[in-house]
Design a protein around this motif. Sequence first.
Motif, mmCIF file in Angstrom:
data_model
loop_
_atom_site.group_PDB
_atom_site.id
_atom_site.type_symbol
_atom_site.label_atom_id
_atom_site.label_comp_id
_atom_site.label_asym_id
_atom_site.label_seq_id
_atom_site.Cartn_x
_atom_site.Cartn_y
_atom_site.Cartn_z
ATOM 1 N N GLY A 16 61.086 124.844 0.622
ATOM 2 C CA GLY A 16 60.866 126.218 1.048
ATOM 3 C C GLY A 16 61.894 126.682 2.060
ATOM 4 N N SER A 58 65.001 127.665 1.681
ATOM 5 C CA SER A 58 65.722 128.869 1.278
ATOM 6 C C SER A 58 64.872 130.113 1.517
ATOM 7 C CB SER A 58 66.123 128.772 -0.195
ATOM 8 O OG SER A 58 66.875 129.900 -0.584
ATOM 9 N N LEU A 75 69.219 127.816 -6.355
ATOM 10 C CA LEU A 75 68.957 127.559 -7.775
ATOM 11 C C LEU A 75 70.179 127.918 -8.608
ATOM 12 C CD1 LEU A 75 67.155 126.843 -10.163
ATOM 13 C CD2 LEU A 75 66.204 129.174 -10.055
ATOM 14 N N ASN A 83 55.959 127.476 -5.677
ATOM 15 C CA ASN A 83 55.983 126.895 -4.331
ATOM 16 C C ASN A 83 57.351 126.994 -3.669
ATOM 17 O OD1 ASN A 83 56.552 124.881 -6.506
ATOM 18 N ND2 ASN A 83 57.060 123.557 -4.757
ATOM 19 N N TRP A 84 58.393 127.316 -4.446
ATOM 20 C CA TRP A 84 59.714 127.511 -3.854
ATOM 21 C C TRP A 84 59.740 128.757 -2.967
ATOM 22 C CZ3 TRP A 84 63.208 126.795 -8.814
ATOM 23 C CH2 TRP A 84 63.234 125.435 -9.170
ATOM 24 N N TYR A 103 57.899 127.276 -10.729
ATOM 25 C CA TYR A 103 57.746 126.645 -9.423
ATOM 26 C C TYR A 103 57.551 127.704 -8.338
ATOM 27 C CZ TYR A 103 59.524 122.531 -11.837
ATOM 28 O OH TYR A 103 59.699 121.492 -12.719
ATOM 29 N N LEU A 155 65.268 124.351 -2.016
ATOM 30 C CA LEU A 155 64.245 125.054 -2.797
ATOM 31 C C LEU A 155 62.881 124.414 -2.615
ATOM 32 C CD1 LEU A 155 66.218 125.644 -6.114
ATOM 33 C CD2 LEU A 155 65.406 127.429 -4.562
ATOM 34 N N ALA A 156 62.817 123.106 -2.845
ATOM 35 C CA ALA A 156 61.524 122.410 -2.834
ATOM 36 C C ALA A 156 60.851 122.451 -1.469
ATOM 37 C CB ALA A 156 61.715 120.963 -3.287
#
Length: 422
Positions: A74, A76, A324, A310-311, A308, A71-72
Amino acid sequence: MTRMIAAACVAALLLPAVAAAKGFDVDTATRAYLDLLTGPARAKSDAYFEGGYWLILWNAVVAIIVYGALLASGGSARIRDWAERWTSRRWLRRGLYALAFTLVTAVLFLPWTVWEGFVRESQYGLMSQTFGAWAVDQAKGLAIALFVNFWFFVGIFAIIRRFRRTWWAIGAAVTIAFAALGVAIAPVFIAPLFNTYTEMPAGPLRDRIVAVARANDIPAEHIYVADASRQTKRISANVSGLGPTIRITLNDNLLNRTGPDEVVAVMGHEMGHYVLGHIARSILGLGVLALLVFFAVSRIAPRLIARYPNWGVRDVADTAAAPLFLALASAATVVLAPALNTLVRTSESEADAFGLDAAREPDGFAKVAMRLSEYRKIEPGPVEEALFFDHPSGATRVRMSMQWKKDHVPDARIERPVMTFD
């Protein structure tokens, strides 16, 4: 009057037997078994099982780290974008995302999977496979996961998009439906990919098992033996399948490492699962837990997605939200582990009681309980057993066996079994 005389005669005949049974001390008989496991063997058993307590936590931590990284970073969202570039068909995009996601996460989890599934099992002497053979089985499991995840992602994200307010309830139902389908087809299509299943050879032992089955109206045309020794030293048997695919199977370790009384005792236990309908009940219980998890995810996930950006996850119906969902579900497994353990342990205890009545081999069952100490702590505290055991502990099972023996065997005597432990 005739009935009274007959009853008095029967009572007179039973008096010596009852007196003998009353001289049987359950605590002493239980301790005679438990004291067989001492020194390094008990320390090894305790260490292996107690390490599993931490694995509940560490499995969740590793999962959260892996899914959080996707996720963090990007990652995904990039997998989703890749799937969207390949096709304009929405359902196929979800399936392509599932394939790529499954492969990527398999690679990210690989070091942990190798340590937990191969290295740790080998360290405790439970692994029979070479690393190459183990890796082949893992590859088979990955192939199955690719197929299942493709269709599961197609279905679950279609439900989320179509039913914005109630997707959590419908999604839980669909998840359990997938699980039930898997249980139903596993004995026929999945299990044979990993093991060879053959009919138990004819002989006195099979005849005894068939007799116990027929006495309880259980179909006994087929009794299967799996070559589990190619993978593990563990002794086990199981009831698998659903409806017409239900079958009772024992592994070859059980045949090769135990006596006939132990085999019959174990098969009586497995027949208990069949008669008492534990597979269907377990699926229902898991459905309730799944409903709770889906509900929690439906409330938490949208807030995190909004917090968030930015994900790169658009909303809960976006396949990029999959990490998630799985991270939240992984956290939930830690919280719900005691409830899940209790659900399973209750069924196992009921099957224990049924098996003792059906097989009438209390010492055989006590010996099996001791043999299972290779990978289960034999004598935990009550709170420890309630929280971490998904089966009754060895001590609980031995005590149940000895109590049954006192209650049902008129001339019960305390055995002094001879058993060795690696």
